[in-house]
Design an enzyme around this catalytic site. Structure first.
Site, PDB file in Angstrom:
ATOM      1  N   HIS A 130       0.894  -1.306  -0.018  1.00  0.00           N
ATOM      2  CA  HIS A 130      -0.001   0.017  -0.074  1.00  0.00           C
ATOM      3  C   HIS A 130       0.883   1.332  -0.159  1.00  0.00           C
ATOM      4  O   HIS A 130       0.341   2.280  -0.338  1.00  0.00           O
ATOM      5  CB  HIS A 130      -1.140  -0.031   1.164  1.00  0.00           C
ATOM      6  CG  HIS A 130      -0.314  -0.029   2.526  1.00  0.00           C
ATOM      7  ND1 HIS A 130      -0.193  -1.126   3.413  1.00  0.00           N
ATOM      8  CD2 HIS A 130      -0.100   1.103   3.257  1.00  0.00           C
ATOM      9  CE1 HIS A 130       0.384  -0.910   4.506  1.00  0.00           C
ATOM     10  NE2 HIS A 130       0.492   0.330   4.529  1.00  0.00           N
ATOM     11  N   ASP A 149       0.226  -7.650   0.342  1.00  0.00           N
ATOM     12  CA  ASP A 149       0.652  -6.343   0.487  1.00  0.00           C
ATOM     13  C   ASP A 149       2.181  -6.137   0.418  1.00  0.00           C
ATOM     14  O   ASP A 149       2.926  -6.027   1.477  1.00  0.00           O
ATOM     15  CB  ASP A 149       0.226  -5.948   1.871  1.00  0.00           C
ATOM     16  CG  ASP A 149       0.140  -4.407   1.900  1.00  0.00           C
ATOM     17  OD1 ASP A 149       0.430  -3.505   1.309  1.00  0.00           O
ATOM     18  OD2 ASP A 149      -0.200  -4.164   3.106  1.00  0.00           O
ATOM     19  N   GLY A 158       2.323   4.875  11.252  1.00  0.00           N
ATOM     20  CA  GLY A 158       3.636   5.167  10.927  1.00  0.00           C
ATOM     21  C   GLY A 158       4.358   3.980  10.974  1.00  0.00           C
ATOM     22  O   GLY A 158       5.822   3.972  10.602  1.00  0.00           O
ATOM     23  N   SER A 161       3.985   1.099   8.929  1.00  0.00           N
ATOM     24  CA  SER A 161       3.937   0.137   7.654  1.00  0.00           C
ATOM     25  C   SER A 161       5.304  -0.191   6.889  1.00  0.00           C
ATOM     26  O   SER A 161       5.925   0.667   6.708  1.00  0.00           O
ATOM     27  CB  SER A 161       2.892   0.791   6.850  1.00  0.00           C
ATOM     28  OG  SER A 161       1.478   0.361   6.851  1.00  0.00           O
ATOM     29  N   SER A 211       1.826  -4.813   7.699  1.00  0.00           N
ATOM     30  CA  SER A 211       0.900  -4.407   6.841  1.00  0.00           C
ATOM     31  C   SER A 211      -0.257  -3.388   7.525  1.00  0.00           C
ATOM     32  O   SER A 211      -0.432  -2.331   7.058  1.00  0.00           O
ATOM     33  CB  SER A 211       0.145  -5.726   5.989  1.00  0.00           C
ATOM     34  OG  SER A 211      -1.030  -5.231   5.324  1.00  0.00           O
TER      35      SER A 211
END
Length: 468
Positions: A217, A247, A334, A336, A352
């Site tokens: 993402h 992801d 913050g 990911s 994720s």
């Protein structure tokens, strides 16, 4: 536009860090033999978590349809293998000979997989997730705080339709969101402002060029990434998958001469070598590094998890991601893209999303590194580029509450060190998110959750930045 070349040592950016790992929790014996090798009873072997994972894979192939999942019992340091109840004497003998502790259960993997497909067809609701829990031999279904009213009724009735003892349902106090940041912060400029994510692990792309893995993402949100909020781009997204079957993103460094070491930056000259990609095993201890919350540890609780995030682009839509690792490791906005890893240098996952925070806890989901490498064709490590100058030795007394555990913004200090796994990982490393400002979200009022692929939009506190 000219691209900034990363200094040799600054490229030693592996995502998370393990400047502090719980000493009592990780001092596992290296034995890979049965407790009594001469015993005709084939006593279960004492195993490291990584060895248990390898044994589980072998037994799954050996046992076939009789295999109903497995998990690592960290207390006894043994692999527990589920087999279907019935006339399975031969199967049980084979599993015991291999060194596993065998447990007979009622639900086959095929039945649990079918139950998951029913949930997908009838209960794909934003804020829900499910995964196979081999410890209970059931599907563990979780609903976040947004699942109420008709949606809650729909979810519980679907679970009930699966039959008795097939699934459990629990509510989470937080909200499932995608996250952005992990160990070393990376930044990009998008339509809504600055986006911050975290680098996961340095890799070598299939064409031999230096690259890194981060969350999908993040790669979908922006194409070019920098090692500072206002710096020039240093890397460009090559592949990105989100939502769907994973992801993850592969991001190539713009300078082909970049030497991106296969290590985890712990800050203050400390680093941990990442030596292999490792499959997660339910029950094993893992460590997560985040630029927001620092270092935290926890346990793998489920595999092949499906998570239904509220869509960031469609208020009425859902972004479903499959094939994730579920854990009880906390995370916040913050975090990911950052790394999930083991104390012995195994790269396990990329952060994720999830719910909750590092005060109250919650559920967090990770993209398996092994699957990301297979999909992108990349290989773990620096491809022979080297890790830079000589490494230093980390202070054995370092703890996760030290500033070092927070990591740097893509890079590290000028010296790479070796983190000591005997330090403690019980505390956060402090808030490293100040450079980005408030998270902006599409109608996301609560930014305290573990997720945050928060695109700017109406109702955001600060539309100039996004923290994922």
């Amino acid at each position: 536009m000219s691209h900034k070349r990363i200094p040799k040592r600054k490229a030693a950016i592996a995502a998370g860090s393990v400047a502090a790992l719980g000493a009592a929790a990780i001092l596992l014996p290296n034995a890979n033999a049965s407790q009594d090798g001469s015993s005709t009873d084939a006593a279960p072997k004492t195993l490291k978590a990584s060895d248990a994972s390898d044994l589980a894979s072998q037994l799954q192939d050996l046992l076939g349809q009789a295999f109903a999942g497995s998990y690592y019992d960290s207390g006894s340091q043994q692999l527990v293998v589920n087999v279907i109840s019935g006339d399975n004497n031969k199967v049980i003998v084979e599993a015991k000979k291999a060194g596993a502790k065998v447990r007979e259960v009622d639900n086959s993997l095929a039945a649990l997989t079918a139950g998951a497909q029913t949930l997908k067809a009838k209960a794909t609701i934003p804020g829900t997730a499910w995964a196979v829990d081999p410890k209970t031999n059931k599907l563990a279904v979780t609903a976040d705080s947004t699942v109420t009213g008709a949606n809650w009724d729909r979810l519980t009735s679907t679970v009930k339709s699966l039959g008795t003892n097939m699934a459990t349902v629990k509510k989470s106090s937080g909200t499932f969101k995608t996250l952005v940041s992990g160990g070393d912060a990376i930044f990009a400029q998008a339509e809504g402002g600055t986006v911050r994510c975290s680098l996961g692990f340095n890799v070598t792309a299939s064409d031999g060029s230096p690259a890194f893995l981060t969350a999908g993402h993040c790669g979908v949100a922006a194409k070019q990434w920098s090692d500072s909020e206002t710096g020039q781009p240093i890397a460009t997204v090559d592949q990105a998958t989100f939502p769907g079957d994973g992801d993850f993103s592969l991001v190539k460094y713009d300078d082909p001469a970049t030497q991106a070491a296969s290590e985890v930056n712990t800050g203050e000259g400390q680093a941990v070598q990442i030596t292999q990609a490792a499959d997660a095993t339910v029950g094993e201890q893992v460590f997560r590094m985040g630029s927001t919350t620092g270092l935290h540890d926890g346990t793998v609780t489920g595999l092949d998890a499906t998570v239904n995030f509220q869509s960031e682009t469609d208020p009425n839509g859902v972004d479903t991601v499959t094939g994730l690792i579920q854990t009880d490791v906390c995370a916040e906005a913050g975090d990911s893209g950052g790394s999930l890893f083991t104390q012995d240098g195994g790269a396990v996952g990329l952060t994720s999303g999830g719910s909750g925070d590092c005060t109250s806890g919650g559920e967090t989901f990770f993209q398996p590194v092994t699957a990301a490498l297979q999909a992108t064709g990349a290989t773990l490590g620096d491809g022979g580029a080297g890790a830079g100058d000589q490494a230093g030795t980390a202070d054995p007394s370092a703890t996760a509450s030290d500033p070092a555990a927070g990591g740097d913004a893509v890079g590290g200090d000028d010296q790479a060190g070796t983190a000591d796994p005997s330090a403690t990982a019980s505390d956060a490393a402090g808030d490293q998110s100040g450079a980005v400002g408030d998270q902006s979200g599409t109608g996301a009022d609560d930014q305290s959750g573990a997720g945050a692929a928060d695109q700017s939009g109406a109702g955001a506190d600060d539309g100039s930045s996004q923290t994922h």
